[in-house]
Design a protein around this motif. Structure first.
Motif, PDB file in Angstrom:
ATOM      1  N   VAL A  47       0.837  -1.202   0.000  1.00  0.00           N
ATOM      2  CA  VAL A  47       0.000   0.000   0.000  1.00  0.00           C
ATOM      3  C   VAL A  47       0.874   1.254   0.000  1.00  0.00           C
ATOM      4  N   ILE A  48       1.965   1.230   0.746  1.00  0.00           N
ATOM      5  CA  ILE A  48       2.885   2.373   0.750  1.00  0.00           C
ATOM      6  C   ILE A  48       3.475   2.577  -0.642  1.00  0.00           C
ATOM      7  N   GLU A  49       3.790   1.512  -1.326  1.00  0.00           N
ATOM      8  CA  GLU A  49       4.303   1.632  -2.687  1.00  0.00           C
ATOM      9  C   GLU A  49       3.257   2.247  -3.612  1.00  0.00           C
ATOM     10  N   LEU A  50       1.993   1.917  -3.417  1.00  0.00           N
ATOM     11  CA  LEU A  50       0.926   2.533  -4.221  1.00  0.00           C
ATOM     12  C   LEU A  50       0.873   4.041  -3.972  1.00  0.00           C
ATOM     13  N   ILE A  51       1.009   4.450  -2.710  1.00  0.00           N
ATOM     14  CA  ILE A  51       1.005   5.875  -2.369  1.00  0.00           C
ATOM     15  C   ILE A  51       2.199   6.567  -3.023  1.00  0.00           C
ATOM     16  N   ARG A  52       3.377   5.968  -2.956  1.00  0.00           N
ATOM     17  CA  ARG A  52       4.573   6.548  -3.582  1.00  0.00           C
ATOM     18  C   ARG A  52       4.381   6.702  -5.089  1.00  0.00           C
ATOM     19  N   ASN A  53       3.850   5.665  -5.720  1.00  0.00           N
ATOM     20  CA  ASN A  53       3.633   5.735  -7.169  1.00  0.00           C
ATOM     21  C   ASN A  53       2.611   6.801  -7.526  1.00  0.00           C
ATOM     22  N   ASP A  54       1.545   6.912  -6.752  1.00  0.00           N
ATOM     23  CA  ASP A  54       0.543   7.964  -6.986  1.00  0.00           C
ATOM     24  C   ASP A  54       1.190   9.344  -6.901  1.00  0.00           C
ATOM     25  N   TYR A  55       2.035   9.550  -5.892  1.00  0.00           N
ATOM     26  CA  TYR A  55       2.702  10.840  -5.694  1.00  0.00           C
ATOM     27  C   TYR A  55       3.617  11.153  -6.883  1.00  0.00           C
ATOM     28  N   LYS A  56       4.367  10.158  -7.344  1.00  0.00           N
ATOM     29  CA  LYS A  56       5.256  10.369  -8.495  1.00  0.00           C
ATOM     30  C   LYS A  56       4.464  10.842  -9.712  1.00  0.00           C
ATOM     31  N   VAL A  57       3.345  10.204  -9.960  1.00  0.00           N
ATOM     32  CA  VAL A  57       2.525  10.562 -11.121  1.00  0.00           C
ATOM     33  C   VAL A  57       1.885  11.935 -10.927  1.00  0.00           C
ATOM     34  N   MET A  58       1.270  12.162  -9.776  1.00  0.00           N
ATOM     35  CA  MET A  58       0.558  13.424  -9.525  1.00  0.00           C
ATOM     36  C   MET A  58       1.470  14.641  -9.605  1.00  0.00           C
ATOM     37  N   PHE A  59       2.707  14.498  -9.102  1.00  0.00           N
ATOM     38  CA  PHE A  59       3.611  15.643  -9.016  1.00  0.00           C
ATOM     39  C   PHE A  59       4.813  15.525  -9.953  1.00  0.00           C
ATOM     40  N   GLN A  60       4.710  14.611 -10.923  1.00  0.00           N
ATOM     41  CA  GLN A  60       5.722  14.435 -11.969  1.00  0.00           C
ATOM     42  C   GLN A  60       7.133  14.331 -11.375  1.00  0.00           C
ATOM     43  N   GLN A  61       7.306  13.415 -10.441  1.00  0.00           N
ATOM     44  CA  GLN A  61       8.583  13.217  -9.768  1.00  0.00           C
ATOM     45  C   GLN A  61       9.363  12.066 -10.398  1.00  0.00           C
ATOM     46  N   GLU A  62      10.697  12.206 -10.449  1.00  0.00           N
ATOM     47  CA  GLU A  62      11.548  11.122 -10.921  1.00  0.00           C
ATOM     48  C   GLU A  62      11.630  10.015  -9.878  1.00  0.00           C
ATOM     49  N   SER A  63      11.593  10.396  -8.613  1.00  0.00           N
ATOM     50  CA  SER A  63      11.682   9.413  -7.535  1.00  0.00           C
ATOM     51  C   SER A  63      11.028   9.982  -6.278  1.00  0.00           C
ATOM     52  N   VAL A  64      10.670   9.086  -5.370  1.00  0.00           N
ATOM     53  CA  VAL A  64      10.127   9.449  -4.063  1.00  0.00           C
ATOM     54  C   VAL A  64      10.833   8.575  -3.040  1.00  0.00           C
ATOM     55  N   LEU A  65      11.508   9.219  -2.097  1.00  0.00           N
ATOM     56  CA  LEU A  65      12.289   8.505  -1.090  1.00  0.00           C
ATOM     57  C   LEU A  65      11.385   7.736  -0.128  1.00  0.00           C
ATOM     58  N   ARG A  66      11.841   6.558   0.236  1.00  0.00           N
ATOM     59  CA  ARG A  66      11.182   5.755   1.269  1.00  0.00           C
ATOM     60  C   ARG A  66      12.246   5.268   2.241  1.00  0.00           C
ATOM     61  N   VAL A  67      11.992   5.459   3.520  1.00  0.00           N
ATOM     62  CA  VAL A  67      12.878   4.954   4.559  1.00  0.00           C
ATOM     63  C   VAL A  67      12.035   4.132   5.520  1.00  0.00           C
ATOM     64  N   ASP A  68      12.415   2.887   5.730  1.00  0.00           N
ATOM     65  CA  ASP A  68      11.734   2.019   6.684  1.00  0.00           C
ATOM     66  C   ASP A  68      12.683   1.758   7.844  1.00  0.00           C
ATOM     67  N   GLU A  69      12.158   1.913   9.040  1.00  0.00           N
ATOM     68  CA  GLU A  69      12.996   1.701  10.225  1.00  0.00           C
ATOM     69  C   GLU A  69      12.143   1.106  11.330  1.00  0.00           C
ATOM     70  N   PRO A  70      12.553  -0.026  11.891  1.00  0.00           N
ATOM     71  CA  PRO A  70      11.795  -0.563  13.020  1.00  0.00           C
ATOM     72  C   PRO A  70      11.937   0.348  14.231  1.00  0.00           C
ATOM     73  N   THR A  71      10.851   0.550  14.940  1.00  0.00           N
ATOM     74  CA  THR A  71      10.872   1.428  16.104  1.00  0.00           C
ATOM     75  C   THR A  71       9.816   0.981  17.104  1.00  0.00           C
ATOM     76  N   CYS A  72       9.914   1.486  18.293  1.00  0.00           N
ATOM     77  CA  CYS A  72       8.934   1.207  19.334  1.00  0.00           C
ATOM     78  C   CYS A  72       8.325   2.553  19.747  1.00  0.00           C
TER      79      CYS A  72
END
Length: 75
Positions: A47-72
């Protein structure tokens, strides 16, 4: 587009960004930082990848950064 997919909440920050484009030029533009806390699962990741792809298309971006980090966290 985020709320229906993650209705428990998130934080969205606005800022100014700068990057070097694929053509080599420096580009300055407004940016957004989405902070999303969620239990990790393959489904959430997709689902996060879908959001990233939507953002790239909507705002004509070459890339959208994603950082995943386990946390409490606790509220």
């Amino acid at each position: 587009r985020v709320t229906p997919r993650f209705p428990d909440g998130f934080t969205l920050l606005s800022g100014k960004g700068q990057f070097r484009s694929a053509a080599g030029s420096i580009v300055q533009e407004g940016s957004k930082l989405l902070i999303l806390l969620y239990p990790f699962s393959a489904q959430s990741s997709e689902v996060i990848e879908l959001i990233r792809n939507d953002y790239k298309v909507m705002f004509q971006q070459e890339s959208v950064l994603r950082v995943d980090e386990p946390t409490c966290v606790s509220f």
